[in-house]
Design an enzyme around this catalytic site. Structure first.
Site, PDB file in Angstrom:
ATOM      1  N   LYS A  22       5.071  -2.933  -4.147  1.00 58.66           N
ATOM      2  CA  LYS A  22       4.180  -3.925  -4.764  1.00 58.66           C
ATOM      3  C   LYS A  22       4.447  -5.321  -4.213  1.00 58.66           C
ATOM      4  O   LYS A  22       3.513  -6.053  -3.862  1.00 58.66           O
ATOM      5  CB  LYS A  22       4.386  -3.920  -6.280  1.00 58.66           C
ATOM      6  CG  LYS A  22       3.824  -5.150  -7.013  1.00 58.66           C
ATOM      7  CD  LYS A  22       4.233  -5.120  -8.472  1.00 58.66           C
ATOM      8  CE  LYS A  22       3.756  -6.362  -9.222  1.00 58.66           C
ATOM      9  NZ  LYS A  22       4.608  -7.539  -8.956  1.00 58.66           N
ATOM     10  N   ASN A  23       5.708  -5.701  -4.136  1.00 58.60           N
ATOM     11  CA  ASN A  23       6.045  -7.069  -3.757  1.00 58.60           C
ATOM     12  C   ASN A  23       5.880  -7.344  -2.269  1.00 58.60           C
ATOM     13  O   ASN A  23       6.029  -8.494  -1.838  1.00 58.60           O
ATOM     14  CB  ASN A  23       7.474  -7.404  -4.205  1.00 58.60           C
ATOM     15  CG  ASN A  23       7.579  -7.515  -5.715  1.00 58.60           C
ATOM     16  OD1 ASN A  23       6.590  -7.751  -6.402  1.00 58.60           O
ATOM     17  ND2 ASN A  23       8.772  -7.322  -6.237  1.00 58.60           N
ATOM     18  N   CYS A 135       3.686 -11.866 -15.994  1.00 61.29           N
ATOM     19  CA  CYS A 135       4.653 -11.563 -17.047  1.00 61.29           C
ATOM     20  C   CYS A 135       5.240 -12.839 -17.643  1.00 61.29           C
ATOM     21  O   CYS A 135       5.509 -13.815 -16.930  1.00 61.29           O
ATOM     22  CB  CYS A 135       5.796 -10.711 -16.488  1.00 61.29           C
ATOM     23  SG  CYS A 135       5.313  -9.059 -15.984  1.00 61.29           S
ATOM     24  N   ARG A 140       8.837 -19.816 -13.880  1.00 57.62           N
ATOM     25  CA  ARG A 140       8.395 -19.459 -12.534  1.00 57.62           C
ATOM     26  C   ARG A 140       7.367 -20.460 -11.994  1.00 57.62           C
ATOM     27  O   ARG A 140       6.235 -20.102 -11.647  1.00 57.62           O
ATOM     28  CB  ARG A 140       7.815 -18.039 -12.505  1.00 57.62           C
ATOM     29  CG  ARG A 140       8.838 -16.991 -12.864  1.00 57.62           C
ATOM     30  CD  ARG A 140       8.499 -15.643 -12.303  1.00 57.62           C
ATOM     31  NE  ARG A 140       7.367 -15.026 -12.957  1.00 57.62           N
ATOM     32  CZ  ARG A 140       6.978 -13.780 -12.724  1.00 57.62           C
ATOM     33  NH1 ARG A 140       7.613 -13.037 -11.849  1.00 57.62           N
ATOM     34  NH2 ARG A 140       5.938 -13.258 -13.349  1.00 57.62           N
ATOM     35  N   ASP A 326      14.755  -7.739 -10.728  1.00 59.20           N
ATOM     36  CA  ASP A 326      13.774  -6.721 -11.093  1.00 59.20           C
ATOM     37  C   ASP A 326      14.419  -5.381 -11.456  1.00 59.20           C
ATOM     38  O   ASP A 326      13.718  -4.460 -11.880  1.00 59.20           O
ATOM     39  CB  ASP A 326      12.772  -6.507  -9.956  1.00 59.20           C
ATOM     40  CG  ASP A 326      11.700  -7.590  -9.917  1.00 59.20           C
ATOM     41  OD1 ASP A 326      11.656  -8.406 -10.861  1.00 59.20           O
ATOM     42  OD2 ASP A 326      10.915  -7.619  -8.959  1.00 59.20           O
ATOM     43  N   ARG A 418       0.601  -2.287 -13.872  1.00 54.68           N
ATOM     44  CA  ARG A 418       0.446  -3.404 -12.953  1.00 54.68           C
ATOM     45  C   ARG A 418       1.389  -3.274 -11.762  1.00 54.68           C
ATOM     46  O   ARG A 418       1.059  -3.713 -10.653  1.00 54.68           O
ATOM     47  CB  ARG A 418       0.748  -4.736 -13.661  1.00 54.68           C
ATOM     48  CG  ARG A 418      -0.360  -5.267 -14.552  1.00 54.68           C
ATOM     49  CD  ARG A 418       0.032  -6.630 -15.122  1.00 54.68           C
ATOM     50  NE  ARG A 418       0.675  -7.441 -14.098  1.00 54.68           N
ATOM     51  CZ  ARG A 418       1.887  -7.996 -14.221  1.00 54.68           C
ATOM     52  NH1 ARG A 418       2.587  -7.831 -15.330  1.00 54.68           N
ATOM     53  NH2 ARG A 418       2.394  -8.719 -13.261  1.00 54.68           N
TER      54      ARG A 418
END
Length: 439
Positions: A22-23, A135, A140, A326, A418
C-alpha cells in the site's frame, strides 16, 4: 458498514502470498501524474485507499483501469490462480489530465492525498488540494511538504479547507531542502516534484523507507535523474519531461509482518510467499526474540511458534530501518499473551495507542505511561465486541481475536479494507474462522 465475527482458538496452517505494498502503490499512482505516457503498474493490491486514488486521478481527467472492479479468480489458495490474486497489470494514463485539483469529497478518508500536490505543481504549475484525511492517530502535519515546496518557489493560500498552490513562472526551482524531522510522504512528495523542477534538488534528512526507494526506481524508469535512494540524502536533477514505463510494486512488508503476528498469536505453521525479507530485519529480530521460528529462503518464509507461550520483548518504534510504527499495534497484541511484561514505546505518532482500550476488553493487562505501554502478559484472552479506531488498530484487534477464546465482533472494519488486501480472506485460507457481515 461491515463487521467481522471471529471465532478464536484455531491454529493456522497453509500458504498465502504477500500482496503489493500500500505505502508504495499510493505514491506510485501519484507519480503517474508526471508521465507523458502510460504508467503500467503490476502487483497492485485491492485496497480502499487505492480505489480512492484511482477515482481521484479519474476526476482530474486521467484514464485509470478500474482495477477495483476486476473479478477475482474463483479457485486456488496462492499465486496467480488464487481467489486473492491481484488485478493484473493496471494502466494509468495521465496524458489527458486537465483538472489539477483534489476535492474534499474524494480525499477525506485518505492521508496520502497530499502526495498529488508535488506532481501537480511540477506538471501544471498550480494545484488545489483539500487538506488530507485518514486515520486519527496523530497530527501528521503536511507543513514540511509546504515549507519545502515554498523553497522551490511555490506560493500558498488556504481557501475553504483547500491548499491553493502556485509555482513560479517557468516552473518549480531546484533547492536545497532539509527536513526538520524524517517524513516519508514529505520525502516522496518533494522527490516527485523535483523530477520536473529546473535544476538540482538536494533532500537532506530524507526518509529511507524501502517504499521511497521503490517509488524512486519507478521514477528512474520514467526518465528521472535521482541519486541516493535508500540514504538520508537524495539528489534529483530535474528533467524537462518524463515518459511512460512499467513497474512492479514491491511486496507489503507490513502485511507480511501482520501475518507473522497472526501466526505468533494463533499458533500453527504457515508459509508466506513473496515476502520482502530484506526489508524486515528489525521485525524478524523482534519476532525471533519473542519465540517465533522463522526459516527463509529467497522470498519464501516458513513460520511456526517455537514455544507454547511467547516471550516478552520490549519494542521502540523508529524510522526505517528501525521497528516500524505500522507494526506497533500488532506486536502489542502478541505481547498481551507473553510470559512476562514488555514495554512498547511509540516515538512516531503521539496518538497511536487507541487500540489499548479495546485490547483490555479482551482481558489484556496494559498500562499507559506517556508514550509507552506496559504490557503484562495474561494466560488467555476472551472474545468481546470491539471497535476499530484506525487501520493498524483494526489488524491488531483481528489478530488478538484469533487467539481469544469464544467469539469476537469487530466493528468499523472499513479501516482494515483501506490498507489490507482482504486480510480476513487470507487468514481464512490459513484456517481461521472469520465471517464478514453487515453491521
Amino acid at each position: 458498514m461491515d463487521k467481522l465475527v471471529v471465532e478464536g482458538g484455531r491454529p493456522l496452517s497453509g500458504t498465502v502470498k504477500v500482496s503489493g505494498a500500500k505505502n508504495a502503490a499510493l505514491p506510485l499512482m501519484a507519480a503517474s501524474i508526471l508521465c507523458g505516457g502510460p504508467l503500467i503498474l503490476e502487483n497492485l493490491p485491492r485496497l480502499g485507499d487505492l480505489k480512492t486514488m484511482g477515482l481521484l486521478l479519474r476526476h482530474m481527467g486521467g484514464e485509470v483501469d478500474p482495477f477495483w472492479e476486476k473479478p477475482e479468480s474463483p479457485a486456488g489458495d496462492s499465486g496467480p490462480d488464487s481467489p486473492l490474486s491481484g488485478p493484473g497489470p493496471v494502466s494509468l494514463d495521465m496524458s489527458s489530465l486537465r483538472l489539477p485539483e483534489a476535492p474534499h469529497e474524494l480525499v477525506k478518508t485518505m492521508r496520502a492525498s497530499a502526495l498529488v500536490l508535488g506532481p501537480l505543481l511540477a506538471r501544471f504549475g498550480r494545484a488545489r488540494v483539500a487538506l488530507p484525511g485518514g486515520c486519527a492517530i496523530g497530527v501528521r502535519p503536511i507543513d514540511m511538504h509546504l515549507k519545502a515546496l515554498k523553497e522551490m518557489g511555490t506560493e500558498f493560500d488556504l481557501s475553504g479547507g483547500d491548499i491553493v498552490a502556485t509555482a513560479p513562472k517557468g516552473g518549480l526551482r531546484g533547492a536545497e531542502i532539509r527536513f526538520d524531522t524524517v517524513s516519508v510522504t514529505g520525502t516522496e512528495n518533494i522527490m516527485m516534484a523535483a523530477a520536473l523542477a529546473r535544476g538540482r534538488t538536494i533532500i537532506s534528512n530524507a526518509a529511507r523507507e524501502p517504499e521511497i526507494t521503490d517509488t524512486g526506481e519507478a521514477l528512474i524508469r520514467m526518465g528521472a535523474d535521482i541519486e541516493g535512494l535508500g540514504t538520508d540524502e537524495i539528489v534529483v536533477n530535474g528533467r524537462d519531461s518524463l515518459h511512460g514505463a512499467s513497474h512492479r510494486v514491491m511486496p507489503d512488508r507490513i502485511e507480511c509482518g501482520t501475518l507473522m503476528a497472526a501466526l505468533a498469536l494463533a499458533g500453527g505453521r504457515i508459509r508466506l510467499e513473496g515476502a520482502p525479507l530484506e526489508c524486515l530485519k528489525a521485525v524478524t529480530e523482534k519476532f525471533a526474540a519473542a519465540g517465533l521460528k522463522v526459516d527463509s529462503e529467497g522470498s519464501v518464509m516458513d513460520l511456526e511458534r517455537a514455544e507454547e507461550r511467547l516471550r516478552p520483548v520490549d519494542v521502540t518504534t523508529l524510522p526505517y530501518p528501525g521497528f516500524p510504527t505500522d507494526m506497533q499495534a500488532q506486536f502489542m497484541a502478541m505481547m498481551t499473551l507473553a510470559s512476562g511484561a514488555s514495554i512498547i514505546t511509540e516515538t512516531i505518532f503521539e496518538n497511536r495507542f487507541m487500540h489499548v482500550a479495546e485490547l483490555r476488553r479482551l482481558g489484556a493487562d496494559i498500562t499507559l505511561e506517556g508514550r509507552s505501554a506496559v504490557v503484562k502478559g495474561v494466560a488467555a484472552l476472551s472474545g468481546a465486541p470491539l471497535t476499530a479506531s484506525d487501520l493498524r488498530a483494526s489488524a491488531c484487534l483481528l489478530l488478538a481475536a484469533l487467539a481469544a477464546g469464544g467469539k469476537s465482533q469487530i466493528h468499523r472494519v472499513y479501516h482494515l479494507d483501506r490498507g489490507y488486501d482482504r486480510l480476513d480472506g487470507k487468514l481464512n485460507l490459513l484456517g481461521a474462522r472469520i465471517k464478514r457481515m453487515r453491521a
